[in-house]
Scaffold this motif. Structure first.
Motif, PDB file in Angstrom:
ATOM      1  N   SER A  41       0.821  -1.211   0.000  1.00 34.78           N
ATOM      2  CA  SER A  41       0.000   0.000   0.000  1.00 34.78           C
ATOM      3  C   SER A  41       0.857   1.265   0.000  1.00 34.78           C
ATOM      4  O   SER A  41       2.061   1.224   0.297  1.00 34.78           O
ATOM      5  N   SER A  42       0.217   2.382  -0.281  1.00 31.54           N
ATOM      6  CA  SER A  42       0.933   3.661  -0.217  1.00 31.54           C
ATOM      7  C   SER A  42       1.362   3.948   1.220  1.00 31.54           C
ATOM      8  O   SER A  42       2.394   4.582   1.452  1.00 31.54           O
ATOM      9  N   THR A  43       0.616   3.458   2.205  1.00 30.90           N
ATOM     10  CA  THR A  43       1.006   3.616   3.616  1.00 30.90           C
ATOM     11  C   THR A  43       2.304   2.859   3.893  1.00 30.90           C
ATOM     12  O   THR A  43       3.208   3.381   4.555  1.00 30.90           O
ATOM     13  N   GLN A  44       2.418   1.639   3.391  1.00 29.59           N
ATOM     14  CA  GLN A  44       3.647   0.869   3.585  1.00 29.59           C
ATOM     15  C   GLN A  44       4.834   1.570   2.935  1.00 29.59           C
ATOM     16  O   GLN A  44       5.935   1.574   3.488  1.00 29.59           O
ATOM     17  N   ILE A  45       4.610   2.182   1.781  1.00 27.17           N
ATOM     18  CA  ILE A  45       5.679   2.922   1.108  1.00 27.17           C
ATOM     19  C   ILE A  45       6.073   4.123   1.958  1.00 27.17           C
ATOM     20  O   ILE A  45       7.256   4.427   2.120  1.00 27.17           O
ATOM     21  N   GLY A  46       5.084   4.814   2.541  1.00 29.15           N
ATOM     22  CA  GLY A  46       5.371   5.942   3.429  1.00 29.15           C
ATOM     23  C   GLY A  46       6.195   5.518   4.625  1.00 29.15           C
ATOM     24  O   GLY A  46       7.167   6.193   5.003  1.00 29.15           O
ATOM     25  N   LYS A  47       5.832   4.404   5.238  1.00 30.11           N
ATOM     26  CA  LYS A  47       6.595   3.904   6.392  1.00 30.11           C
ATOM     27  C   LYS A  47       8.029   3.575   5.991  1.00 30.11           C
ATOM     28  O   LYS A  47       8.978   3.900   6.697  1.00 30.11           O
ATOM     29  N   ALA A  48       8.193   2.930   4.849  1.00 34.42           N
ATOM     30  CA  ALA A  48       9.534   2.589   4.370  1.00 34.42           C
ATOM     31  C   ALA A  48      10.337   3.857   4.072  1.00 34.42           C
ATOM     32  O   ALA A  48      11.541   3.906   4.325  1.00 34.42           O
ATOM     33  N   PHE A  49       9.670   4.900   3.562  1.00 41.65           N
ATOM     34  CA  PHE A  49      10.338   6.168   3.268  1.00 41.65           C
ATOM     35  C   PHE A  49      10.939   6.774   4.531  1.00 41.65           C
ATOM     36  O   PHE A  49      12.108   7.145   4.564  1.00 41.65           O
ATOM     37  N   PHE A  50      10.150   6.854   5.590  1.00 42.68           N
ATOM     38  CA  PHE A  50      10.640   7.473   6.823  1.00 42.68           C
ATOM     39  C   PHE A  50      11.693   6.615   7.520  1.00 42.68           C
ATOM     40  O   PHE A  50      12.521   7.138   8.256  1.00 42.68           O
ATOM     41  N   ALA A  51      11.679   5.332   7.275  1.00 40.63           N
ATOM     42  CA  ALA A  51      12.658   4.447   7.909  1.00 40.63           C
ATOM     43  C   ALA A  51      13.952   4.339   7.099  1.00 40.63           C
ATOM     44  O   ALA A  51      14.913   3.724   7.555  1.00 40.63           O
ATOM     45  N   SER A  52      13.991   4.948   5.905  1.00 38.19           N
ATOM     46  CA  SER A  52      15.116   4.708   4.998  1.00 38.19           C
ATOM     47  C   SER A  52      16.158   5.821   4.935  1.00 38.19           C
ATOM     48  O   SER A  52      17.096   5.725   4.159  1.00 38.19           O
ATOM     49  N   ALA A  53      16.006   6.869   5.726  1.00 36.25           N
ATOM     50  CA  ALA A  53      16.975   7.971   5.661  1.00 36.25           C
ATOM     51  C   ALA A  53      18.354   7.483   6.089  1.00 36.25           C
ATOM     52  O   ALA A  53      18.488   6.819   7.109  1.00 36.25           O
ATOM     53  N   PRO A  54      19.389   7.818   5.310  1.00 31.23           N
ATOM     54  CA  PRO A  54      20.737   7.448   5.729  1.00 31.23           C
ATOM     55  C   PRO A  54      21.063   8.109   7.074  1.00 31.23           C
ATOM     56  O   PRO A  54      20.622   9.230   7.343  1.00 31.23           O
ATOM     57  N   LYS A  55      21.811   7.428   7.907  1.00 33.25           N
ATOM     58  CA  LYS A  55      22.147   7.950   9.244  1.00 33.25           C
ATOM     59  C   LYS A  55      22.817   9.316   9.165  1.00 33.25           C
ATOM     60  O   LYS A  55      22.531  10.196   9.961  1.00 33.25           O
ATOM     61  N   TRP A  56      23.708   9.505   8.189  1.00 35.54           N
ATOM     62  CA  TRP A  56      24.410  10.774   8.081  1.00 35.54           C
ATOM     63  C   TRP A  56      23.453  11.917   7.758  1.00 35.54           C
ATOM     64  O   TRP A  56      23.707  13.066   8.105  1.00 35.54           O
ATOM     65  N   SER A  57      22.324  11.618   7.094  1.00 37.33           N
ATOM     66  CA  SER A  57      21.377  12.690   6.764  1.00 37.33           C
ATOM     67  C   SER A  57      20.668  13.203   8.021  1.00 37.33           C
ATOM     68  O   SER A  57      20.271  14.370   8.081  1.00 37.33           O
TER      69      SER A  57
END
Length: 185
Positions: A41-57
């Protein structure tokens, strides 16, 4: 499955093109992810987006918050329990996480962003349903400057943005592919 990221135009199916706004900056990055049962779902994509930021960012964002607070720009509060916030975030219009408000959500797209005195930005997370297991995912960013300070602000941000977004897209796809593999086992 190797993740190839391609720079593309804003997809014509994106909500971002529905309002006839002329943006001062835009970019779109696209790749494919595995969705064997066509149930991501688009919700799952949203969750993956927020969990995927590189640590340095995250460190860069903390630095950004310290600097822009001097100018009265919006900053996100320090997250004590980011994982709990991610789990409770609904990804529904009107909800927010840090600086990211949800402006729109459809079956295939989530629009996140913020309006501030210097600039407004939107991020589209768009999945395109194909008849195959490999689905297309595009992250689009658009920026509208509200004044000269917005243009000045975005000048040093842009190079980092161009590094972070493709890395995040790759992280989103890796997360979705892992989730999909776990569900099918």
């Amino acid at each position: 499955m190797k993740t190839n990221i391609t720079k593309v135009n804003i997809p014509t199916t994106s909500v971002l093109l529905n309002n006839n706004t002329i943006y001062d900056y835009s970019d779109s990055y696209q790749t494919y992810y595995l969705d064997k049962n066509s149930n991501i779902s688009s919700t799952q994509i949203g969750k993956a987006f927020f969990a995927s930021a590189p640590k340095w960012s995250e460190k860069l964002f903390e630095l950004r918050n310290r600097i822009v607070s001097i100018f009265g720009l919006k900053i996100s509060e320090k997250n004590k329990d980011r994982q709990q916030q991610l789990e409770n975030f609904t990804y529904e219009p009107g909800s927010s996480l840090g600086l990211f408000n949800v402006y729109s959500k459809t079956e295939n797209e989530v629009i996140l962003g913020e309006d501030d005195k210097h600039l407004n930005f939107r991020i589209s997370l768009l999945k395109e349903n194909a008849q195959t297991q490999n689905k297309k995912l595009t992250i689009t960013t658009v920026v509208k400057y509200n004044n000269w300070f917005g243009k000045l602000y975005f000048l040093p941000v842009k190079p980092f943005h161009k590094l972070i977004v493709p890395k995040m897209l790759k992280g989103v796809v890796n997360s979705l592919n892992n989730e999909n593999t776990e569900l099918s086992n």
